[in-house]
Design a protein around this motif. Sequence first.
Motif: not given
Length: 338
Positions: A42-44, A68-70, A265-266, A16-17
């Motif tokens: 959030l991850l970079s 995502g999300g998107e 996950t993001a 997930s971005l």
Amino acid sequence: MLIDTYGRVATDLRVSLTDKCNLRCTYCMPEEGLQWLSKSELLSDDEIVRLIRIAVTQLGITEVRFTGGEPLLRPGLVGIVERCAQLEPRPRMSLTTNGIGLKRTAAALKAAGLDRVNVSLDTLRPDVFKTLTRRDRHKDVLEGLEAARDAGLTPVKVNTVLMPGLNDDEAPDLLAWAVENDYELRFIEQMPLDAQHGWKRDGMITAGDILQSLRTRFELTEEGSGERGSAPAERWLVDGGPHRVGVIASVTRPFCSACDRTRLTADGQVRTCLFATEETDLRAALRANREDSADDAAGSDEAIARIWKLAMWGKKAGSGLDDPTFLQPDRPMSAIGG
């Protein structure tokens, strides 16, 4: 290798971005949206690429799906894909998207190394799309699908969820449209992953319902079990082929015994299952300050790989959907990735 106590080996990584989305689908999130993760949570881009590198080079991952999300809302998406395409061994890479923005980015994603896309589209009717998503973007999705096909992001798969009283009569029309446009349609049973926790088993459209509807217009020939492997979709040849239609019956025909997925996950948490109620934190290990640690290996690739292996070793036998004590995950689909 990411193996669990039931002998399953995870080779498919879902990443997930972002938890953000530009639609508000009724089966996913409330109209006002959700409390999004902060940038620091959030991850970079570098952290995402590093985790994917560890997964591919040390843990046996061969397939990477960006979600995502998107994911098209992630500014660094093309660069992430390009960097991951340079890994050895090179993983196959795909993207699950709502299609908005795909017209603009499909060619760049293909050039960066993306192999194919899955696009979510639940209806052919613009008015129903607006009701389901609370946004008037139907035309954008159709144009995104065309752009993906033209760019060579094939096979283009279309993911569809049928909802009672909204689009439950559209299955045959959707399949006819997919065949005409050379897309592979996949119906997905609605799952208990909505932020509102409003899902009810007795209100969902089942795989049986979908197949019964499709057979009013098409002859469906089931593929052999050997063709499916660990794929979640049961597939049928349409009128003898070559086109196929799939049904992912996560609720009524679970396929947990063949699951080969691990999820990120993001915000850097490992999830062993979409319906897991526990997560394992990789972000903390990524950001560990080795100089201040008593353990020289803290934050190293090897340490992260060990944490990931231990998380997957504890994967449960199944989703638990049929257990009377089943609890819906606190985090909705938009936060944990599809």
